[in-house]
Enzyme design. Structure first.
Site, short mmCIF file in Angstrom:
data_model
loop_
_atom_site.label_atom_id
_atom_site.label_comp_id
_atom_site.label_asym_id
_atom_site.label_seq_id
_atom_site.Cartn_x
_atom_site.Cartn_y
_atom_site.Cartn_z
N GLY A 76 0.78 -1.24 0.00
CA GLY A 76 0.00 0.00 0.00
C GLY A 76 0.80 1.28 0.00
CD GLU B 290 1.10 0.83 6.53
OE1 GLU B 290 1.30 0.82 5.30
OE2 GLU B 290 0.86 -0.21 7.18
CG ASP B 291 -1.40 1.82 3.15
OD1 ASP B 291 -1.20 1.54 4.36
OD2 ASP B 291 -1.91 1.01 2.35
CG ASP C 216 -8.40 0.35 10.07
OD1 ASP C 216 -9.12 0.77 10.98
OD2 ASP C 216 -8.83 -0.43 9.20
CE LYS D 152 -10.41 3.78 7.17
NZ LYS D 152 -10.84 2.42 6.71
CG PHE E 276 -12.66 0.07 2.22
CD1 PHE E 276 -11.92 -0.61 3.18
CD2 PHE E 276 -12.31 -0.08 0.88
CE1 PHE E 276 -10.86 -1.43 2.82
CE2 PHE E 276 -11.26 -0.91 0.52
CZ PHE E 276 -10.54 -1.59 1.49
CB VAL E 277 -10.20 5.54 1.47
CG1 VAL E 277 -11.19 6.43 2.20
CG2 VAL E 277 -9.06 5.16 2.40
CG ASP F 227 -5.62 -3.36 -1.72
OD1 ASP F 227 -5.21 -2.85 -0.66
OD2 ASP F 227 -5.96 -4.55 -1.81
NE ARG G 282 -2.10 -3.01 -4.10
CZ ARG G 282 -2.26 -3.16 -2.77
NH1 ARG G 282 -2.20 -2.12 -1.99
NH2 ARG G 282 -2.45 -4.37 -2.26
P1 IMP Z 1 -4.25 -1.89 10.90
O1 IMP Z 1 -3.88 -0.49 11.27
O2 IMP Z 1 -3.41 -2.94 11.55
O3 IMP Z 1 -5.72 -2.15 11.09
O4 IMP Z 1 -4.00 -2.16 9.37
C1 IMP Z 1 -3.84 -1.15 8.46
C2 IMP Z 1 -3.84 -1.79 7.10
O5 IMP Z 1 -5.19 -2.14 6.73
C3 IMP Z 1 -3.37 -0.80 6.07
O6 IMP Z 1 -1.98 -0.90 5.85
C4 IMP Z 1 -4.18 -1.19 4.85
O7 IMP Z 1 -3.50 -2.19 4.12
C5 IMP Z 1 -5.46 -1.78 5.40
N1 IMP Z 1 -6.55 -0.78 5.39
C6 IMP Z 1 -7.13 -0.20 6.46
N2 IMP Z 1 -8.09 0.65 6.08
C7 IMP Z 1 -8.13 0.63 4.73
C8 IMP Z 1 -8.92 1.32 3.75
O8 IMP Z 1 -9.82 2.15 4.02
N3 IMP Z 1 -8.66 1.03 2.44
C9 IMP Z 1 -7.70 0.13 2.07
N4 IMP Z 1 -6.92 -0.53 2.97
C10 IMP Z 1 -7.14 -0.28 4.29
MG MG Z 2 -0.84 -1.51 4.05
#
Ligand code: IMP
Ligand code: MG
Length: 183
Positions: free
Chosen positions: A47, A102-103, A106, A134, A156-157, A163, A169
């Site tokens: 990402g 990081e992208d 969450d 987020k 969801f974005v 992706d 992407r």
């Molecule tokens: P977390 O912070 O461990 O929940 O994971 C974050 C990862 O979840 C990111 O690196 C993304 O790959 C994926 N992710 C979380 N929210 C989104 C979204 O809105 N769109 C696409 N991927 C997302």
């Molecule tokens: Mg990611």
């Protein structure tokens, strides 16, 4: 003809111009903060690839580049906090200044594991830059995003590296998916 860049299921959240301007600001801030040092930028695949490509060209320092790929255990879209390293760094990072790119953050589960893992390798410093934050679904409340591009709503974005089932992407902007079932 409707093209993917004009998909009616997308609602533009951040335009390419908005992203570009913010990435420049982040790069400038990192350049100032790391003056005289040679940080390693660690892109989290897949990402972060688009963000990293743009960001590194705004960081006016001697940097090197590494990649990691991680995957959450289980098939659930929501991560459990157990993280498996699919692709590790190519170098030792003892004594180095690391900037994880990081992208989106969450729940924060993936990143909190990764940052602790990198710190345990004896890095001099480990900081996090994430294009998107987020905050609503955050589980690891204490996770600090040192450099954050934008806060986004709990939707969801896709686009600019993010992706939906590996697609979108390549969108040059970031969009909210109106109906995830159709994405
Ligand atoms: P977390 O912070 O461990 O929940 O994971 C974050 C990862 O979840 C990111 O690196 C993304 O790959 C994926 N992710 C979380 N929210 C989104 C979204 O809105 N769109 C696409 N991927 C997302
Ligand atoms: Mg990611």
């Amino acid at each position: 003809m409707t093209t993917e860049f004009e998909n009616p299921n997308f609602e533009t959240l951040l335009s390419a111009a908005q992203i570009n301007a913010r990435v420049k600001e982040l790069g400038t801030q990192i350049t100032i903060d790391y003056a005289g040092r040679e940080p390693i930028l660690i892109g989290i695949l897949k990402g972060a690839c688009v963000f990293l490509s743009d960001l590194m060209r705004e960081v006016n320092l001697k940097v090197s580049l590494e990649f990691m790929a991680v995957s959450s255990y289980g098939k659930a879209q929501k991560s459990s906090g157990e993280v498996r390293i699919i692709k590790d760094l190519d170098v030792a990072v003892e004594g180095k200044d690391l900037i994880v790119v990081e992208d989106i953050v969450d729940t924060g589960l993936t990143l909190s594991y990764l940052l602790a893992n990198l710190q345990s390798r004896g890095a001099n410093s480990v900081k996090l830059v994430s294009l998107l934050d987020k905050p609503e679904p955050r589980i690891v409340k204490e996770l600090k995003i040192d450099y954050c591009g934008f806060q986004v709503p709990n939707k969801f974005v896709v686009g600019y590296g993010l992706d939906a089932a590996e697609r979108y992407r390549n969108l040059p902007f970031i969009a909210i998916v109106k109906n995830p079932a159709l994405a």
